[in-house]
Design a protein around this motif. Structure first.
Motif, PDB file in Angstrom:
ATOM      1  N   MET A   1       0.838  -1.180   0.000  1.00 51.94           N
ATOM      2  CA  MET A   1       0.000   0.000   0.000  1.00 51.94           C
ATOM      3  C   MET A   1       0.888   1.250   0.000  1.00 51.94           C
ATOM      4  O   MET A   1       1.897   1.303   0.677  1.00 51.94           O
ATOM      5  N   SER A   2       0.481   2.264  -0.740  1.00 50.71           N
ATOM      6  CA  SER A   2       1.223   3.517  -0.839  1.00 50.71           C
ATOM      7  C   SER A   2       0.464   4.639  -0.166  1.00 50.71           C
ATOM      8  O   SER A   2      -0.765   4.670  -0.175  1.00 50.71           O
ATOM      9  N   GLU A   3       1.220   5.571   0.410  1.00 52.54           N
ATOM     10  CA  GLU A   3       0.650   6.775   0.973  1.00 52.54           C
ATOM     11  C   GLU A   3       1.402   7.952   0.375  1.00 52.54           C
ATOM     12  O   GLU A   3       2.594   7.851   0.085  1.00 52.54           O
ATOM     13  N   THR A   4       0.702   9.078   0.170  1.00 51.84           N
ATOM     14  CA  THR A   4       1.347  10.247  -0.407  1.00 51.84           C
ATOM     15  C   THR A   4       1.342  11.397   0.592  1.00 51.84           C
ATOM     16  O   THR A   4       0.415  11.535   1.395  1.00 51.84           O
ATOM     17  N   TYR A   5       2.389  12.192   0.518  1.00 52.08           N
ATOM     18  CA  TYR A   5       2.579  13.318   1.436  1.00 52.08           C
ATOM     19  C   TYR A   5       3.259  14.466   0.703  1.00 52.08           C
ATOM     20  O   TYR A   5       3.912  14.260  -0.314  1.00 52.08           O
ATOM     21  N   ASP A   6       3.168  15.649   1.297  1.00 50.00           N
ATOM     22  CA  ASP A   6       4.090  16.720   0.964  1.00 50.00           C
ATOM     23  C   ASP A   6       5.303  16.437   1.843  1.00 50.00           C
ATOM     24  O   ASP A   6       5.161  16.011   2.989  1.00 50.00           O
ATOM     25  N   ALA A   7       6.496  16.668   1.316  1.00 50.60           N
ATOM     26  CA  ALA A   7       7.715  16.490   2.093  1.00 50.60           C
ATOM     27  C   ALA A   7       8.562  17.738   1.927  1.00 50.60           C
ATOM     28  O   ALA A   7       8.661  18.290   0.835  1.00 50.60           O
ATOM     29  N   VAL A   8       9.150  18.186   3.020  1.00 54.42           N
ATOM     30  CA  VAL A   8      10.004  19.370   2.992  1.00 54.42           C
ATOM     31  C   VAL A   8      11.405  18.951   3.421  1.00 54.42           C
ATOM     32  O   VAL A   8      11.571  18.266   4.438  1.00 54.42           O
ATOM     33  N   LEU A   9      12.393  19.360   2.632  1.00 53.69           N
ATOM     34  CA  LEU A   9      13.766  19.057   2.985  1.00 53.69           C
ATOM     35  C   LEU A   9      14.174  19.992   4.119  1.00 53.69           C
ATOM     36  O   LEU A   9      14.286  21.192   3.928  1.00 53.69           O
ATOM     37  N   ASP A  10      14.334  19.434   5.291  1.00 58.43           N
ATOM     38  CA  ASP A  10      14.639  20.208   6.484  1.00 58.43           C
ATOM     39  C   ASP A  10      16.124  20.556   6.560  1.00 58.43           C
ATOM     40  O   ASP A  10      16.485  21.682   6.871  1.00 58.43           O
ATOM     41  N   ARG A  11      16.979  19.569   6.265  1.00 59.26           N
ATOM     42  CA  ARG A  11      18.420  19.813   6.337  1.00 59.26           C
ATOM     43  C   ARG A  11      19.184  18.711   5.621  1.00 59.26           C
ATOM     44  O   ARG A  11      18.680  17.605   5.440  1.00 59.26           O
ATOM     45  N   ILE A  12      20.409  19.072   5.243  1.00 54.88           N
ATOM     46  CA  ILE A  12      21.352  18.103   4.688  1.00 54.88           C
ATOM     47  C   ILE A  12      22.522  18.057   5.655  1.00 54.88           C
ATOM     48  O   ILE A  12      23.092  19.094   6.001  1.00 54.88           O
ATOM     49  N   VAL A  13      22.873  16.862   6.104  1.00 52.42           N
ATOM     50  CA  VAL A  13      23.926  16.682   7.091  1.00 52.42           C
ATOM     51  C   VAL A  13      25.134  16.038   6.429  1.00 52.42           C
ATOM     52  O   VAL A  13      25.000  15.000   5.764  1.00 52.42           O
ATOM     53  N   ASP A  14      26.292  16.651   6.613  1.00 51.53           N
ATOM     54  CA  ASP A  14      27.564  16.134   6.095  1.00 51.53           C
ATOM     55  C   ASP A  14      27.553  15.932   4.589  1.00 51.53           C
ATOM     56  O   ASP A  14      28.353  15.154   4.069  1.00 51.53           O
ATOM     57  N   GLY A  15      26.635  16.593   3.889  1.00 53.14           N
ATOM     58  CA  GLY A  15      26.552  16.442   2.451  1.00 53.14           C
ATOM     59  C   GLY A  15      26.131  15.050   2.007  1.00 53.14           C
ATOM     60  O   GLY A  15      26.160  14.736   0.819  1.00 53.14           O
ATOM     61  N   GLU A  16      25.706  14.217   2.951  1.00 48.37           N
ATOM     62  CA  GLU A  16      25.375  12.825   2.637  1.00 48.37           C
ATOM     63  C   GLU A  16      23.940  12.419   2.965  1.00 48.37           C
ATOM     64  O   GLU A  16      23.383  11.565   2.301  1.00 48.37           O
ATOM     65  N   HIS A  17      23.376  13.011   4.006  1.00 54.17           N
ATOM     66  CA  HIS A  17      22.043  12.608   4.457  1.00 54.17           C
ATOM     67  C   HIS A  17      21.080  13.780   4.402  1.00 54.17           C
ATOM     68  O   HIS A  17      21.399  14.877   4.861  1.00 54.17           O
ATOM     69  N   ALA A  18      19.897  13.521   3.878  1.00 56.50           N
ATOM     70  CA  ALA A  18      18.845  14.534   3.794  1.00 56.50           C
ATOM     71  C   ALA A  18      17.725  14.149   4.749  1.00 56.50           C
ATOM     72  O   ALA A  18      17.266  13.005   4.748  1.00 56.50           O
ATOM     73  N   THR A  19      17.301  15.117   5.558  1.00 58.63           N
ATOM     74  CA  THR A  19      16.184  14.893   6.470  1.00 58.63           C
ATOM     75  C   THR A  19      14.941  15.515   5.856  1.00 58.63           C
ATOM     76  O   THR A  19      14.908  16.716   5.580  1.00 58.63           O
ATOM     77  N   LEU A  20      13.950  14.675   5.625  1.00 57.56           N
ATOM     78  CA  LEU A  20      12.683  15.112   5.043  1.00 57.56           C
ATOM     79  C   LEU A  20      11.595  15.058   6.102  1.00 57.56           C
ATOM     80  O   LEU A  20      11.478  14.056   6.824  1.00 57.56           O
ATOM     81  N   LEU A  21      10.822  16.126   6.199  1.00 55.42           N
ATOM     82  CA  LEU A  21       9.669  16.162   7.085  1.00 55.42           C
ATOM     83  C   LEU A  21       8.428  15.923   6.246  1.00 55.42           C
ATOM     84  O   LEU A  21       8.166  16.664   5.303  1.00 55.42           O
ATOM     85  N   LEU A  22       7.687  14.871   6.575  1.00 49.40           N
ATOM     86  CA  LEU A  22       6.462  14.558   5.841  1.00 49.40           C
ATOM     87  C   LEU A  22       5.287  15.263   6.487  1.00 49.40           C
ATOM     88  O   LEU A  22       5.156  15.268   7.714  1.00 49.40           O
ATOM     89  N   GLU A  23       4.447  15.863   5.644  1.00 51.37           N
ATOM     90  CA  GLU A  23       3.309  16.633   6.124  1.00 51.37           C
ATOM     91  C   GLU A  23       1.992  16.041   5.622  1.00 51.37           C
ATOM     92  O   GLU A  23       1.916  15.574   4.495  1.00 51.37           O
ATOM     93  N   ALA A  24       0.996  16.126   6.478  1.00 56.08           N
ATOM     94  CA  ALA A  24      -0.378  15.781   6.106  1.00 56.08           C
ATOM     95  C   ALA A  24      -1.274  16.842   6.718  1.00 56.08           C
ATOM     96  O   ALA A  24      -1.142  17.154   7.910  1.00 56.08           O
ATOM     97  N   ASP A  25      -2.121  17.438   5.928  1.00 54.37           N
ATOM     98  CA  ASP A  25      -3.024  18.497   6.384  1.00 54.37           C
ATOM     99  C   ASP A  25      -2.269  19.621   7.089  1.00 54.37           C
ATOM    100  O   ASP A  25      -2.719  20.158   8.102  1.00 54.37           O
ATOM    101  N   GLY A  26      -1.089  19.966   6.575  1.00 51.47           N
ATOM    102  CA  GLY A  26      -0.321  21.086   7.094  1.00 51.47           C
ATOM    103  C   GLY A  26       0.478  20.809   8.355  1.00 51.47           C
ATOM    104  O   GLY A  26       1.129  21.702   8.877  1.00 51.47           O
ATOM    105  N   ALA A  27       0.429  19.580   8.858  1.00 55.69           N
ATOM    106  CA  ALA A  27       1.170  19.237  10.076  1.00 55.69           C
ATOM    107  C   ALA A  27       2.230  18.186   9.759  1.00 55.69           C
ATOM    108  O   ALA A  27       2.019  17.305   8.915  1.00 55.69           O
TER     109      ALA A  27
END
Length: 92
Positions: A1-27
Motif C-alpha cells: 500500500m502507498s501513501e502520499t505526502y508533501d515532504a520538505v527538505l529540512d536539512r542536509i547533514v555532512d553532504g550525505e544525508h537529507a532529512t525530510l519532514l512529511l506533512e499531512a493536512d499542514g502538520a
C-alpha cells in the motif's frame, strides 16, 4: 500500500544525508533520513518541497515541486518582513 505526502527538505547533514519532514493536512507527521543522492538534484536545498510516495515504510518516489517551494519561500519572507517592521505610534 502507498501513501502520499508533501515532504520538505529540512536539512542536509555532512553532504550525505537529507532529512525530510512529511506533512499531512499542514502538520508534520513523520521524518525520514535518506541518502542525499536520492533527492532530485534541483531540490537539494533546505526548504525544498516534494511530492513523496511512501511504500513499505520507505520513500519510494520523490518529485520536486518548484512552484510550491517558491510559494512557501515567498510566504515565509513576507511574514519575516511584517515582523521586522517597527510599530507605529498609533499601534502602541
Amino acid at each position: 500500500m502507498s501513501e502520499t505526502y508533501d515532504a520538505v527538505l529540512d536539512r542536509i547533514v555532512d553532504g550525505e544525508h537529507a532529512t525530510l519532514l512529511l506533512e499531512a493536512d499542514g502538520a508534520v507527521v513523520d521524518e525520514y533520513v535518506i541518502d542525499v543522492m536520492e533527492v532530485p538534484e534541483d531540490g537539494r536545498h533546505e526548504g525544498a518541497v516534494f511530492h513523496a510516495v511512501v511504500r513499505d515504510e520507505r520513500i519510494a518516489e520523490l518529485t520536486y515541486r518548484q512552484e510550491e517551494t517558491t510559494k512557501r519561500t515567498e510566504n515565509a519572507q513576507d511574514r519575516l518582513d511584517r515582523l521586522s517592521r517597527p510599530l507605529s505610534d498609533e499601534e502602541n
